[in-house]
Scaffold this motif. Structure first.
Motif, PDB file in Angstrom:
ATOM      1  N   ALA A   1       0.835  -1.206   0.000  1.00 31.89           N
ATOM      2  CA  ALA A   1       0.000   0.000   0.000  1.00 31.89           C
ATOM      3  C   ALA A   1       0.867   1.252   0.000  1.00 31.89           C
ATOM      4  CB  ALA A   1      -0.929  -0.008   1.211  1.00 31.89           C
ATOM      5  N   LEU A   2       1.951   1.237   0.764  1.00 35.58           N
ATOM      6  CA  LEU A   2       2.856   2.388   0.810  1.00 35.58           C
ATOM      7  C   LEU A   2       3.493   2.641  -0.556  1.00 35.58           C
ATOM      8  CD1 LEU A   2       4.499   4.431   2.734  1.00 35.58           C
ATOM      9  CD2 LEU A   2       6.310   2.734   2.496  1.00 35.58           C
ATOM     10  N   LEU A   3       3.989   1.578  -1.198  1.00 35.95           N
ATOM     11  CA  LEU A   3       4.661   1.737  -2.484  1.00 35.95           C
ATOM     12  C   LEU A   3       3.703   2.224  -3.568  1.00 35.95           C
ATOM     13  CD1 LEU A   3       7.038  -1.367  -2.547  1.00 35.95           C
ATOM     14  CD2 LEU A   3       7.601   1.001  -1.998  1.00 35.95           C
ATOM     15  N   ASP A   4       2.436   1.825  -3.488  1.00 31.42           N
ATOM     16  CA  ASP A   4       1.448   2.339  -4.437  1.00 31.42           C
ATOM     17  C   ASP A   4       1.298   3.849  -4.298  1.00 31.42           C
ATOM     18  OD1 ASP A   4       0.933  -0.109  -5.551  1.00 31.42           O
ATOM     19  OD2 ASP A   4      -0.860  -0.513  -4.344  1.00 31.42           O
ATOM     20  N   ARG A   5       1.427   4.324  -3.053  1.00 30.55           N
ATOM     21  CA  ARG A   5       1.230   5.742  -2.772  1.00 30.55           C
ATOM     22  C   ARG A   5       2.524   6.545  -2.951  1.00 30.55           C
ATOM     23  NH1 ARG A   5      -0.449   5.002   1.993  1.00 30.55           N
ATOM     24  NH2 ARG A   5       1.354   5.667   3.230  1.00 30.55           N
ATOM     25  N   VAL A   6       3.661   5.940  -2.535  1.00 34.66           N
ATOM     26  CA  VAL A   6       4.946   6.649  -2.542  1.00 34.66           C
ATOM     27  C   VAL A   6       6.001   5.750  -3.188  1.00 34.66           C
ATOM     28  CG1 VAL A   6       6.566   7.992  -1.149  1.00 34.66           C
ATOM     29  CG2 VAL A   6       4.247   7.630  -0.309  1.00 34.66           C
ATOM     30  N   PRO A   7       6.050   5.675  -4.497  1.00 33.98           N
ATOM     31  CA  PRO A   7       6.975   4.742  -5.158  1.00 33.98           C
ATOM     32  C   PRO A   7       8.441   5.109  -5.020  1.00 33.98           C
ATOM     33  CG  PRO A   7       5.842   6.120  -6.779  1.00 33.98           C
ATOM     34  CD  PRO A   7       5.187   6.394  -5.462  1.00 33.98           C
ATOM     35  N   ASP A   8       8.751   6.376  -4.635  1.00 31.35           N
ATOM     36  CA  ASP A   8      10.149   6.800  -4.582  1.00 31.35           C
ATOM     37  C   ASP A   8      10.780   6.672  -3.198  1.00 31.35           C
ATOM     38  OD1 ASP A   8       8.639   8.813  -3.421  1.00 31.35           O
ATOM     39  OD2 ASP A   8       9.906  10.432  -4.185  1.00 31.35           O
ATOM     40  N   VAL A   9      10.150   5.930  -2.287  1.00 26.74           N
ATOM     41  CA  VAL A   9      10.729   5.728  -0.969  1.00 26.74           C
ATOM     42  C   VAL A   9      12.089   5.042  -1.117  1.00 26.74           C
ATOM     43  CG1 VAL A   9       9.552   3.508  -0.669  1.00 26.74           C
ATOM     44  CG2 VAL A   9      10.306   4.751   1.321  1.00 26.74           C
ATOM     45  N   ASP A  10      13.082   5.434  -0.315  1.00 28.12           N
ATOM     46  CA  ASP A  10      14.408   4.806  -0.443  1.00 28.12           C
ATOM     47  C   ASP A  10      14.841   4.036   0.799  1.00 28.12           C
ATOM     48  OD1 ASP A  10      15.137   6.838   1.296  1.00 28.12           O
ATOM     49  OD2 ASP A  10      16.426   7.892  -0.113  1.00 28.12           O
ATOM     50  N   ALA A  11      13.989   3.998   1.832  1.00 25.73           N
ATOM     51  CA  ALA A  11      14.305   3.216   3.031  1.00 25.73           C
ATOM     52  C   ALA A  11      13.028   2.904   3.788  1.00 25.73           C
ATOM     53  CB  ALA A  11      15.283   3.966   3.934  1.00 25.73           C
ATOM     54  N   LEU A  12      13.030   1.734   4.438  1.00 25.84           N
ATOM     55  CA  LEU A  12      11.885   1.312   5.247  1.00 25.84           C
ATOM     56  C   LEU A  12      12.354   1.017   6.660  1.00 25.84           C
ATOM     57  CD1 LEU A  12      10.078  -1.214   2.836  1.00 25.84           C
ATOM     58  CD2 LEU A  12       9.463   1.181   3.275  1.00 25.84           C
ATOM     59  N   MET A  13      11.790   1.723   7.631  1.00 26.38           N
ATOM     60  CA  MET A  13      11.990   1.427   9.041  1.00 26.38           C
ATOM     61  C   MET A  13      10.785   0.609   9.483  1.00 26.38           C
ATOM     62  SD  MET A  13      13.541   1.864  12.004  1.00 26.38           S
ATOM     63  CE  MET A  13      12.917   0.324  12.656  1.00 26.38           C
ATOM     64  N   CYS A  14      10.997  -0.680   9.731  1.00 27.68           N
ATOM     65  CA  CYS A  14       9.896  -1.594  10.056  1.00 27.68           C
ATOM     66  C   CYS A  14       9.853  -1.854  11.561  1.00 27.68           C
ATOM     67  CB  CYS A  14      10.053  -2.911   9.302  1.00 27.68           C
ATOM     68  SG  CYS A  14      10.070  -2.718   7.499  1.00 27.68           S
ATOM     69  N   ALA A  15       8.644  -1.889  12.120  1.00 27.68           N
ATOM     70  CA  ALA A  15       8.480  -1.958  13.569  1.00 27.68           C
ATOM     71  C   ALA A  15       8.828  -3.311  14.157  1.00 27.68           C
ATOM     72  CB  ALA A  15       7.051  -1.585  13.960  1.00 27.68           C
ATOM     73  N   ASN A  16       8.956  -4.351  13.338  1.00 32.66           N
ATOM     74  CA  ASN A  16       9.523  -5.616  13.816  1.00 32.66           C
ATOM     75  C   ASN A  16      10.050  -6.413  12.623  1.00 32.66           C
ATOM     76  OD1 ASN A  16       7.312  -6.936  12.694  1.00 32.66           O
ATOM     77  ND2 ASN A  16       6.670  -7.920  14.587  1.00 32.66           N
ATOM     78  N   ASP A  17      10.700  -7.518  12.910  1.00 30.79           N
ATOM     79  CA  ASP A  17      11.319  -8.300  11.836  1.00 30.79           C
ATOM     80  C   ASP A  17      10.286  -8.957  10.929  1.00 30.79           C
ATOM     81  OD1 ASP A  17      13.829  -7.644  12.708  1.00 30.79           O
ATOM     82  OD2 ASP A  17      14.280  -9.596  13.607  1.00 30.79           O
ATOM     83  N   LEU A  18       9.150  -9.359  11.481  1.00 35.86           N
ATOM     84  CA  LEU A  18       8.139 -10.003  10.647  1.00 35.86           C
ATOM     85  C   LEU A  18       7.612  -9.036   9.594  1.00 35.86           C
ATOM     86  CD1 LEU A  18       6.181 -12.125  13.294  1.00 35.86           C
ATOM     87  CD2 LEU A  18       7.976 -12.865  11.710  1.00 35.86           C
ATOM     88  N   ILE A  19       7.381  -7.781   9.982  1.00 37.65           N
ATOM     89  CA  ILE A  19       6.984  -6.765   9.006  1.00 37.65           C
ATOM     90  C   ILE A  19       8.084  -6.599   7.959  1.00 37.65           C
ATOM     91  CG2 ILE A  19       6.522  -4.300   8.672  1.00 37.65           C
ATOM     92  CD1 ILE A  19       5.206  -4.262  11.425  1.00 37.65           C
ATOM     93  N   ALA A  20       9.337  -6.553   8.406  1.00 38.87           N
ATOM     94  CA  ALA A  20      10.451  -6.355   7.488  1.00 38.87           C
ATOM     95  C   ALA A  20      10.579  -7.509   6.498  1.00 38.87           C
ATOM     96  CB  ALA A  20      11.749  -6.188   8.277  1.00 38.87           C
ATOM     97  N   LEU A  21      10.334  -8.731   6.953  1.00 40.15           N
ATOM     98  CA  LEU A  21      10.387  -9.871   6.045  1.00 40.15           C
ATOM     99  C   LEU A  21       9.281  -9.775   4.998  1.00 40.15           C
ATOM    100  CD1 LEU A  21      11.165 -12.707   8.603  1.00 40.15           C
ATOM    101  CD2 LEU A  21      12.727 -11.716   6.930  1.00 40.15           C
ATOM    102  N   GLY A  22       8.095  -9.318   5.417  1.00 38.45           N
ATOM    103  CA  GLY A  22       7.026  -9.065   4.458  1.00 38.45           C
ATOM    104  C   GLY A  22       7.424  -7.993   3.461  1.00 38.45           C
ATOM    105  N   ALA A  23       8.156  -6.988   3.940  1.00 40.28           N
ATOM    106  CA  ALA A  23       8.636  -5.927   3.054  1.00 40.28           C
ATOM    107  C   ALA A  23       9.591  -6.478   2.001  1.00 40.28           C
ATOM    108  CB  ALA A  23       9.329  -4.840   3.877  1.00 40.28           C
ATOM    109  N   LEU A  24      10.501  -7.356   2.408  1.00 40.70           N
ATOM    110  CA  LEU A  24      11.429  -7.958   1.453  1.00 40.70           C
ATOM    111  C   LEU A  24      10.682  -8.740   0.374  1.00 40.70           C
ATOM    112  CD1 LEU A  24      14.301  -9.261   3.792  1.00 40.70           C
ATOM    113  CD2 LEU A  24      14.270  -7.170   2.413  1.00 40.70           C
ATOM    114  N   ASP A  25       9.623  -9.449   0.777  1.00 35.24           N
ATOM    115  CA  ASP A  25       8.808 -10.191  -0.192  1.00 35.24           C
ATOM    116  C   ASP A  25       8.231  -9.253  -1.249  1.00 35.24           C
ATOM    117  OD1 ASP A  25       9.265 -12.493   1.309  1.00 35.24           O
ATOM    118  OD2 ASP A  25       7.367 -12.343   2.397  1.00 35.24           O
ATOM    119  N   VAL A  26       7.665  -8.138  -0.803  1.00 34.83           N
ATOM    120  CA  VAL A  26       7.002  -7.197  -1.711  1.00 34.83           C
ATOM    121  C   VAL A  26       8.022  -6.498  -2.601  1.00 34.83           C
ATOM    122  CG1 VAL A  26       5.668  -5.044  -1.800  1.00 34.83           C
ATOM    123  CG2 VAL A  26       5.019  -6.860  -0.212  1.00 34.83           C
TER     124      VAL A  26
END
Length: 350
Positions: free
Chosen positions: A232-257
């Motif tokens: 959802a974030l990337l659809d809205r803001v495609p030029d993001v250059d870093a993700l601060m994820c609130a836990n590792d499970l969220i971050a792993l989901g981020a890597l998948d996407v």
């Protein structure tokens, strides 16, 4: 019934054997479900407040409960690996509760301390409600909370410094030249969600970066929900250059996407998680993550509880475990994982 309930009538009402009732009434090791049935039947028959209460009052079960939001979360497993040996060495067995972060289930666990099926409780709730605080104030056995509680709460408390942890992560991303640093958080009505969201905003302010609401996406602390939040974030803001994820499970989901979207990590988007679980080092690319000392918090909580069980009646204690940043390939680049594995890119090891 004129002479009052007996072991036989309790066994009949509970649907268990007479031997099981005897074990419960004598405080001997028994399955938790059997204890609940027997105590409920005894209560219905008017037996709890006399014979059972007198029997259990002077006895110990030599069991301690650990209640957590999600038994599948590696952060809680890290706590468990430290809690169990500390308690086992002191002669206690560990009973596990996975509450799914449902407040009513956590309240029920606190209420059931009155049944004396355990001698103490370690609990790590995601939310601390007024009902939690009321139950903690009247708990019938020692309790240690892993996680922050309101100031003045009279309970032993082991907490992480997630605000400093977020600052470590954001400073690291800033030092790498990242300026479009997004935050993928869990629910803001949870203790970690509120603390980490506030810390992200403060870290940006201290670095002179503007707070941009479009760079914040709220999801939940699970891998699938994290993936949906990042999409959802990337659809809205495609030029993001870093993700601060609130836990590792969220971050792993981020890597998948990011992988599915054809974005390179960290060349296009750097990713940082929190908790530094076993999954962080095992992911591909390996995940930079903030350790919040899950193992240390588990050990400290077990040691605090043991002190209470041994008769310490002093003032409630607060233990804060400092965070540290574990830098890996998701921010340091693909060469990091090659160096760690000994692979030289030419088909052989270094």
């Amino acid at each position: 019934m004129a002479d009052g309930p007996t072991i036989n009538t309790i066994a009949e009402r509970a649907g268990v054997s007479i031997a099981s009732v005897s074990r419960v009434l004598n405080g001997l090791p028994t399955r938790q479900e059997t204890v609940r049935k027997v105590m409920a039947a005894a209560d219905e028959l008017g037996y709890v407040r006399n014979a059972v209460a007198r029997s259990l009052k002077s006895r110990r079960t030599h069991q301690v409960a650990f209640a957590m939001a999600d038994v599948g979360n590696p952060a809680y497993l890290a706590m468990l690996r430290e809690i169990q040996p500390v308690l086992k060495a002191a002669g206690y067995r560990l009973v596990l509760h996975s509450t799914d972060a449902v407040a009513a289930d956590e309240i029920d666990v606190l209420h059931s301390l009155g049944e004396r099926y355990v001698d103490g409780l370690i609990m790590s709730p995601l939310r601390v409600t007024e009902a939690h605080l009321r139950m903690l104030a009247t708990a019938r056995a020692p309790v240690v909370i892993i996680g922050s509680v309101p100031e003045g709460t009279r309970v032993d408390n082991v907490r992480a410094d997630s605000r400093t942890g977020v600052r470590l992560a954001v400073d690291h991303l800033y030092a790498l030249g990242r300026r479009r640093i997004a935050m993928i958080n869990g629910p803001l009505d949870t203790v970690p969600g509120a603390a980490r969201g506030a810390a992200y905003r403060e870290a940006l302010h201290d670095l002179g970066l503007p707070y941009d609401e479009s760079l914040v996406q709220i999801g939940d602390f699970y891998r699938p929900e994290g993936a949906r939040a990042v999409a959802a974030l990337l659809d809205r803001v495609p030029d993001v250059d870093a993700l601060m994820c609130a836990n590792d499970l969220i971050a792993l989901g981020a890597l998948d996407v990011l992988r599915a979207a054809g974005k390179r990590v960290p060349e296009d988007v750097a990713v940082v998680g929190m908790d530094d679980t076993d999954l962080a080092a095992a992911s591909w690319p390996s995940l930079t993550s903030v350790s919040l000392g899950s193992a240390e918090r588990g050990k400290a909580a077990a040691e605090l509880l043991l002190e209470r069980l041994r008769g310490d009646a002093g003032e409630p204690r607060v233990v804060t475990v400092p965070p540290r940043l574990a830098v890996r390939a998701s921010t340091a680049g693909p060469d990091y994982d090659r160096r760690q594995s000994g692979y030289d890119g030419e088909g052989g090891g270094k």
